[in-house]
Design a protein around this motif. Structure first.
Motif, PDB file in Angstrom:
ATOM      1  N   GLY A 103      -9.892  -1.922  -3.129  1.00  0.00           N
ATOM      2  CA  GLY A 103     -11.249  -2.411  -2.914  1.00  0.00           C
ATOM      3  C   GLY A 103     -11.699  -3.363  -4.001  1.00  0.00           C
ATOM      4  O   GLY A 103     -12.314  -4.406  -3.733  1.00  0.00           O
ATOM      5  N   LEU A 104     -11.383  -3.026  -5.266  1.00  0.00           N
ATOM      6  CA  LEU A 104     -11.736  -3.916  -6.382  1.00  0.00           C
ATOM      7  C   LEU A 104     -11.006  -5.252  -6.271  1.00  0.00           C
ATOM      8  O   LEU A 104     -11.584  -6.309  -6.567  1.00  0.00           O
ATOM      9  CB  LEU A 104     -11.391  -3.245  -7.716  1.00  0.00           C
ATOM     10  CG  LEU A 104     -12.319  -2.111  -8.159  1.00  0.00           C
ATOM     11  CD1 LEU A 104     -11.746  -1.407  -9.383  1.00  0.00           C
ATOM     12  CD2 LEU A 104     -13.713  -2.656  -8.460  1.00  0.00           C
ATOM     13  N   LEU A 105      -9.747  -5.220  -5.831  1.00  0.00           N
ATOM     14  CA  LEU A 105      -8.983  -6.457  -5.678  1.00  0.00           C
ATOM     15  C   LEU A 105      -9.593  -7.351  -4.603  1.00  0.00           C
ATOM     16  O   LEU A 105      -9.729  -8.573  -4.796  1.00  0.00           O
ATOM     17  CB  LEU A 105      -7.531  -6.120  -5.320  1.00  0.00           C
ATOM     18  CG  LEU A 105      -6.562  -7.293  -5.187  1.00  0.00           C
ATOM     19  CD1 LEU A 105      -6.416  -8.013  -6.526  1.00  0.00           C
ATOM     20  CD2 LEU A 105      -5.213  -6.817  -4.704  1.00  0.00           C
ATOM     21  N   VAL A 106     -10.009  -6.750  -3.488  1.00  0.00           N
ATOM     22  CA  VAL A 106     -10.644  -7.525  -2.419  1.00  0.00           C
ATOM     23  C   VAL A 106     -11.968  -8.106  -2.904  1.00  0.00           C
ATOM     24  O   VAL A 106     -12.283  -9.283  -2.658  1.00  0.00           O
ATOM     25  CB  VAL A 106     -10.849  -6.651  -1.166  1.00  0.00           C
ATOM     26  CG1 VAL A 106     -11.700  -7.372  -0.134  1.00  0.00           C
ATOM     27  CG2 VAL A 106      -9.501  -6.274  -0.550  1.00  0.00           C
ATOM     28  N   PHE A 156       0.837  -1.212   0.000  1.00  0.00           N
ATOM     29  CA  PHE A 156       0.000   0.000   0.000  1.00  0.00           C
ATOM     30  C   PHE A 156       0.868   1.256   0.000  1.00  0.00           C
ATOM     31  O   PHE A 156       0.629   2.199  -0.764  1.00  0.00           O
ATOM     32  CB  PHE A 156      -0.926  -0.012   1.215  1.00  0.00           C
ATOM     33  CG  PHE A 156      -1.772   1.218   1.335  1.00  0.00           C
ATOM     34  CD1 PHE A 156      -2.922   1.360   0.583  1.00  0.00           C
ATOM     35  CD2 PHE A 156      -1.409   2.235   2.207  1.00  0.00           C
ATOM     36  CE1 PHE A 156      -3.701   2.505   0.687  1.00  0.00           C
ATOM     37  CE2 PHE A 156      -2.184   3.380   2.321  1.00  0.00           C
ATOM     38  CZ  PHE A 156      -3.330   3.515   1.561  1.00  0.00           C
ATOM     39  N   LEU A 157       1.903   1.285   0.852  1.00  0.00           N
ATOM     40  CA  LEU A 157       2.770   2.457   0.930  1.00  0.00           C
ATOM     41  C   LEU A 157       3.516   2.691  -0.377  1.00  0.00           C
ATOM     42  O   LEU A 157       3.644   3.833  -0.837  1.00  0.00           O
ATOM     43  CB  LEU A 157       3.765   2.302   2.084  1.00  0.00           C
ATOM     44  CG  LEU A 157       3.178   2.354   3.490  1.00  0.00           C
ATOM     45  CD1 LEU A 157       4.236   1.993   4.530  1.00  0.00           C
ATOM     46  CD2 LEU A 157       2.598   3.729   3.785  1.00  0.00           C
ATOM     47  N   LEU A 158       4.008   1.619  -0.994  1.00  0.00           N
ATOM     48  CA  LEU A 158       4.703   1.760  -2.278  1.00  0.00           C
ATOM     49  C   LEU A 158       3.747   2.227  -3.372  1.00  0.00           C
ATOM     50  O   LEU A 158       4.117   3.028  -4.234  1.00  0.00           O
ATOM     51  CB  LEU A 158       5.362   0.435  -2.668  1.00  0.00           C
ATOM     52  CG  LEU A 158       6.566   0.018  -1.822  1.00  0.00           C
ATOM     53  CD1 LEU A 158       7.020  -1.389  -2.189  1.00  0.00           C
ATOM     54  CD2 LEU A 158       7.719   1.001  -2.008  1.00  0.00           C
ATOM     55  N   ALA A 205      -9.318   2.662  -4.354  1.00  0.00           N
ATOM     56  CA  ALA A 205     -10.307   2.091  -5.283  1.00  0.00           C
ATOM     57  C   ALA A 205      -9.832   0.749  -5.830  1.00  0.00           C
ATOM     58  O   ALA A 205     -10.587  -0.234  -5.836  1.00  0.00           O
ATOM     59  CB  ALA A 205     -10.573   3.064  -6.422  1.00  0.00           C
ATOM     60  N   TYR A 206      -8.595   0.680  -6.290  1.00  0.00           N
ATOM     61  CA  TYR A 206      -8.076  -0.576  -6.844  1.00  0.00           C
ATOM     62  C   TYR A 206      -7.936  -1.650  -5.765  1.00  0.00           C
ATOM     63  O   TYR A 206      -8.147  -2.835  -6.025  1.00  0.00           O
ATOM     64  CB  TYR A 206      -6.733  -0.355  -7.547  1.00  0.00           C
ATOM     65  CG  TYR A 206      -6.869   0.217  -8.939  1.00  0.00           C
ATOM     66  CD1 TYR A 206      -7.493  -0.515  -9.952  1.00  0.00           C
ATOM     67  CD2 TYR A 206      -6.399   1.481  -9.245  1.00  0.00           C
ATOM     68  CE1 TYR A 206      -7.633  -0.007 -11.232  1.00  0.00           C
ATOM     69  CE2 TYR A 206      -6.534   2.008 -10.525  1.00  0.00           C
ATOM     70  CZ  TYR A 206      -7.156   1.265 -11.506  1.00  0.00           C
ATOM     71  OH  TYR A 206      -7.299   1.776 -12.773  1.00  0.00           O
TER      72      TYR A 206
END
Length: 200
Positions: free
Chosen positions: A43-46, A26-28, A40-41
Motif C-alpha cells: 500500500g505504501l509503495l502504491v 507478492f507471493l514471494l 502495508a508495504y
C-alpha cells in the motif's frame, strides 16, 4: 489449450508481465514476511507511486507547461478510468457457481471416504499418500508459486513444442491405461459392481 487467454501465451509481453510479475512478487514476499507487512508495504509503495506521478504532472503541466492540461498527460490516466464496481448479478452468478462446486465436492468426498466405489477410494488413498510426500518437500505457498509460474510458462512451452509433447502424453496415457486395466482385472468384479450400484 486453445481456450486459454492470449495473456498466458505472452502475445503481448507488457500485459502478461503486468499480471504475472506483481502476483509473483507478492507471493514471494509472503513466503518470507508476514502478510500484514506485505500488504502495508504494498500500500505504501502504491501511495508513493501515485504521489510521484501527481508531482510529475503538476510540475510538467502547471509549472513548466511542457505538457498539455489534459488527462492523457498523467501516466496513470488509464488506471483512473478503470471501473472497480462489481455488478450484483455477477455476485449472484459467482455465488451460485461456488455453491454448486462446494456441494458436488462434499458429495464426492463423502463417497470417497465411505468407500461407495472401492476403486475410486483406493485411488483417492494413493493420491493422499502421494500428497504426504509433496507436503514434506514443499509448503502450500511454494506450490502456489510454482503453479502461478507454470500457468504463465507451460502454455507457451506447449505451443512451441506441441508435436513432441503430444507424442509423450500419448505414450504415457497408453501406459497408464494399461496399468489401470491390470489393476481392474485384479480387483474382484463383485466389489466394483457393488460400488457402482451404490452410486446409482
Amino acid at each position: 489449450m486453445a481456450s486459454m487467454p492470449p495473456m498466458l501465451y505472452w502475445t503481448d509481453p507488457a500485459q502478461s508481465a503486468a499480471v504475472f510479475l506483481p502476483v509473483l512478487t507478492f507471493l514471494l514476499a509472503v513466503q518470507y514476511n508476514s502478510i500484514i507487512s506485505v500488504v502495508a508495504y504494498s500500500g505504501l509503495l502504491v501511495l508513493a507511486l501515485v504521489a510521484v506521478c501527481k508531482v510529475y504532472v503538476h510540475t510538467m503541466v502547471v509549472l513548466l507547461k511542457k505538457l498539455p492540461d489534459e488527462p492523457s498527460s498523467d501516466p496513470l490516466h488509464l488506471v483512473f478510468a478503470v471501473d472497480l464496481t462489481i455488478p450484483a448479478e455477477n455476485v449472484v452468478k459467482i455465488s451460485n457457481f461456488a455453491t454448486d462446486i462446494v456441494n458436488s465436492g462434499l458429495t464426492e468426498l463423502k463417497n470417497l471416504f465411505f468407500c461407495e466405489n472401492i476403486i475410486n477410494t483406493v485411488k483417492f488413498g494413493i493420491s493422499l499418500h502421494c500428497l504426504t510426500y509433496v507436503g514434506s518437500w514443499f509448503n502450500l505457498l511454494t506450490v502456489i508459486i510454482l503453479a502461478w509460474t507454470g500457468l504463465f510458462t507451460l502454455p507457451k512451452v506447449y505451443s512451441n513444442n506441441q508435436v513432441a509433447i503430444d507424442d509423450v502424453v500419448k505414450t504415457v496415457k497408453t501406459a497408464v491405461d494399461g496399468v489401470k486395466n491390470k489393476v481392474s482385472a485384479l480387483v474382484p468384479a463383485a466389489a466394483v459392481d457393488e460400488g457402482d450400484k451404490k452410486e446409482e
